[in-house]
Scaffold this active site. Structure first.
Site, mmCIF file in Angstrom:
data_model
loop_
_atom_site.group_PDB
_atom_site.id
_atom_site.type_symbol
_atom_site.label_atom_id
_atom_site.label_comp_id
_atom_site.label_asym_id
_atom_site.label_seq_id
_atom_site.Cartn_x
_atom_site.Cartn_y
_atom_site.Cartn_z
ATOM 1 N N SER A 159 0.865 -1.191 0.000
ATOM 2 C CA SER A 159 0.000 0.000 0.000
ATOM 3 C C SER A 159 0.893 1.230 0.000
ATOM 4 O O SER A 159 2.026 1.168 0.505
ATOM 5 C CB SER A 159 -0.855 -0.001 1.273
ATOM 6 O OG SER A 159 -1.448 1.261 1.468
ATOM 7 N N TYR B 234 -1.086 -0.832 10.376
ATOM 8 C CA TYR B 234 -1.276 -1.216 8.966
ATOM 9 C C TYR B 234 -0.113 -0.710 8.117
ATOM 10 O O TYR B 234 0.493 -1.462 7.347
ATOM 11 C CB TYR B 234 -2.603 -0.634 8.472
ATOM 12 C CG TYR B 234 -2.916 -0.856 7.006
ATOM 13 C CD1 TYR B 234 -3.601 -1.993 6.577
ATOM 14 C CD2 TYR B 234 -2.553 0.093 6.042
ATOM 15 C CE1 TYR B 234 -3.896 -2.178 5.231
ATOM 16 C CE2 TYR B 234 -2.851 -0.088 4.695
ATOM 17 C CZ TYR B 234 -3.524 -1.226 4.296
ATOM 18 O OH TYR B 234 -3.812 -1.401 2.965
HETATM 19 N N1 LIG Z 1 -8.721 -0.643 -1.510
HETATM 20 C C1 LIG Z 1 -7.739 0.212 -1.323
HETATM 21 O O1 LIG Z 1 -7.918 1.443 -1.391
HETATM 22 C C2 LIG Z 1 -6.352 -0.287 -1.032
HETATM 23 C C3 LIG Z 1 -5.310 0.643 -0.958
HETATM 24 C C4 LIG Z 1 -4.027 0.182 -0.675
HETATM 25 C C5 LIG Z 1 -3.795 -1.166 -0.486
HETATM 26 N N2 LIG Z 1 -4.829 -2.050 -0.560
HETATM 27 C C6 LIG Z 1 -4.535 -3.459 -0.332
HETATM 28 O O2 LIG Z 1 -5.141 -4.250 -1.322
HETATM 29 C C7 LIG Z 1 -5.513 -5.532 -0.798
HETATM 30 C C8 LIG Z 1 -6.959 -5.839 -1.102
HETATM 31 O O3 LIG Z 1 -7.779 -4.777 -0.708
HETATM 32 P P1 LIG Z 1 -9.351 -4.692 -1.044
HETATM 33 O O4 LIG Z 1 -9.733 -3.286 -0.880
HETATM 34 O O5 LIG Z 1 -9.648 -5.421 -2.319
HETATM 35 O O6 LIG Z 1 -9.932 -5.463 0.241
HETATM 36 P P2 LIG Z 1 -10.770 -6.794 0.458
HETATM 37 O O7 LIG Z 1 -11.078 -6.859 1.911
HETATM 38 O O8 LIG Z 1 -11.915 -6.836 -0.481
HETATM 39 O O9 LIG Z 1 -9.726 -7.931 0.088
HETATM 40 C C9 LIG Z 1 -9.096 -8.740 1.020
HETATM 41 C C10 LIG Z 1 -9.487 -10.176 0.782
HETATM 42 O O10 LIG Z 1 -8.844 -10.995 1.761
HETATM 43 C C11 LIG Z 1 -9.801 -11.832 2.401
HETATM 44 N N3 LIG Z 1 -9.368 -12.053 3.787
HETATM 45 C C12 LIG Z 1 -9.430 -11.170 4.820
HETATM 46 N N4 LIG Z 1 -8.888 -11.717 5.926
HETATM 47 C C13 LIG Z 1 -8.493 -12.964 5.586
HETATM 48 C C14 LIG Z 1 -7.853 -14.020 6.294
HETATM 49 N N5 LIG Z 1 -7.537 -13.897 7.590
HETATM 50 N N6 LIG Z 1 -7.559 -15.169 5.629
HETATM 51 C C15 LIG Z 1 -7.882 -15.310 4.308
HETATM 52 N N7 LIG Z 1 -8.493 -14.340 3.590
HETATM 53 C C16 LIG Z 1 -8.791 -13.186 4.216
HETATM 54 C C17 LIG Z 1 -11.117 -11.083 2.318
HETATM 55 O O11 LIG Z 1 -12.227 -11.959 2.403
HETATM 56 C C18 LIG Z 1 -11.000 -10.430 0.948
HETATM 57 O O12 LIG Z 1 -11.405 -11.329 -0.064
HETATM 58 C C19 LIG Z 1 -5.166 -5.472 0.692
HETATM 59 O O13 LIG Z 1 -3.889 -6.050 0.898
HETATM 60 C C20 LIG Z 1 -5.103 -3.989 0.981
HETATM 61 O O14 LIG Z 1 -4.255 -3.677 2.071
HETATM 62 C C21 LIG Z 1 -6.097 -1.638 -0.825
#
Ligand SMILES: NC(=O)c1ccc[n+]([C@@H]2O[C@H](COP(=O)([O-])OP(=O)(O)OC[C@H]3O[C@@H](n4cnc5c(N)ncnc54)[C@H](O)[C@@H]3O)[C@@H](O)[C@H]2O)c1
Length: 279
Positions: A150, A163
């Site tokens: 991130s 985080y």
């Molecule tokens: N959305 C944003 O703005 C953003 C920005 C920077 C970084 N990210 C990173 O991108 C990635 C995905 O983000 P997103 O927004 O699609 O979120 P999201 O929550 O939709 O995706 C995370 C996925 O991991 C699964 N998950 C959560 N805990 C778990 C566990 N303990 N074991 C197995 N699976 C688990 C969830 O069910 C989900 O499918 C993350 O690593 C997040 O830190 C997102």
């Protein structure tokens, strides 16, 4: 039809978001890999969620499997890799995409349990899935790993203290693994998204009181970076596709921003007065 991942066996950890208005990053990566010819093992904490992504892929004519695993549990991290290997016979590309901000807070309010939970799910789990897959890739003499980090690994803001530190650890681990395992033809890179319009982030921003409507979030996104819009999960998936395909065969140890220019800005972003309005 383009087939940039033809014949590749891939594993996407955290790819099981249910279909929603704003697709999640892991689901977009899984569908992009499949569209480009890869077989995909989709892993999620909840089997039905992984199953939804896998079904979407098979309905479109691709090959996919669903695996349930909670990466907060150390043993599950090794098991999910072994299950994926048994199902597909090899693992050419692994993507670590799971993260949580549950229990996180600002440095003075954060509790020890919250710190530990975030570190275990965001950082320890990525080390453990890498520890399980690397011997397989060493044996193959090839493989790619992409870890979802991130811009929070490089920048500070809001109350997500643990985080951001966990993601800085992801970037550091990515570079160390890249150097150690390069002689076996294994590449390891991370992607750094910012402000991606996934359902998780839209819900999170509204629950945290940053905005009262999705339109307000998109408006903030338009002003937050030089390219003038929030990212989408597909923007991140396309970067992961490049880093997992042979097109990036001379690229390793990179922390790759997918952020509309966010990390190139010093201080708050000031849109030039003569710039056109964002779309
Ligand atoms: N959305 C944003 O703005 C953003 C920005 C920077 C970084 N990210 C990173 O991108 C990635 C995905 O983000 P997103 O927004 O699609 O979120 P999201 O929550 O939709 O995706 C995370 C996925 O991991 C699964 N998950 C959560 N805990 C778990 C566990 N303990 N074991 C197995 N699976 C688990 C969830 O069910 C989900 O499918 C993350 O690593 C997040 O830190 C997102």
């Amino acid at each position: 039809m383009s087939v940039r991942m033809e014949g590749k066996k891939t594993l996407v950890v955290g790819g099981g978001q249910p279909a929603s208005l704003h697709v999640g990053i892991g689901r977009a990566i899984s569908e992009t890999f499949a569209r480009e010819g890869a077989e995909v093992c989709v892993v999620d904490r909840v089997l039905e969620r992984a199953g939804e992504t896998a079904q979407e892929i098979t309905a479109a004519g691709g090959r996919a499997h669903a695996i349930a695993a909670d990466v907060g549990d150390p043993e599950s991290c090794a098991r999910l890799v072994n299950e994926a290997h048994a199902l597909m016979g090899r693992i050419d590309a692994m993507v670590n995409n799971v993260a949580t901000e549950e229990g996180d807070n600002d440095p003075l309010t954060l509790e020890v349990d919250g710190w530990q939970r975030v570190m275990d799910v965001n950082l320890r789990a990525m080390w453990l899935t890498c520890r399980a897959v690397l011997p397989i890739m060493q044996e193959q003499r090839s493989g790619t790993i992409v870890n979802t980090s991130s811009v929070g690994s490089k920048t500070t803001g809001g109350s997500m203290f643990a985080y951001g530190i966990s993601k800085a650890g992801v970037d550091a681990m990515t570079q160390k693994l890249a150097v150690v395992f390069a002689p076996w033809g294994i590449r390891c890179n991370s992607v750094l998204p910012a402000w991606v319009a996934t359902q998780h982030s839209m819900d999170g921003l509204m629950q945290a009181g940053f905005a009262s409507s999705e339109e307000e979030i998109f408006e903030m996104g338009r002003r937050a970076n030089p390219l003038g819009r929030m990212g989408t999960a597909w923007d991140v998936a396309n970067a992961v596709l490049f880093l997992s395909s042979d097109e990036s065969c001379h690229t390793t140890g990179v922390n790759f921003p997918v952020d509309g220019g966010t990390t190139s800005v010093i201080g708050g972003y000031q849109r030039p007065k003569n710039a056109p309005q964002p779309h």
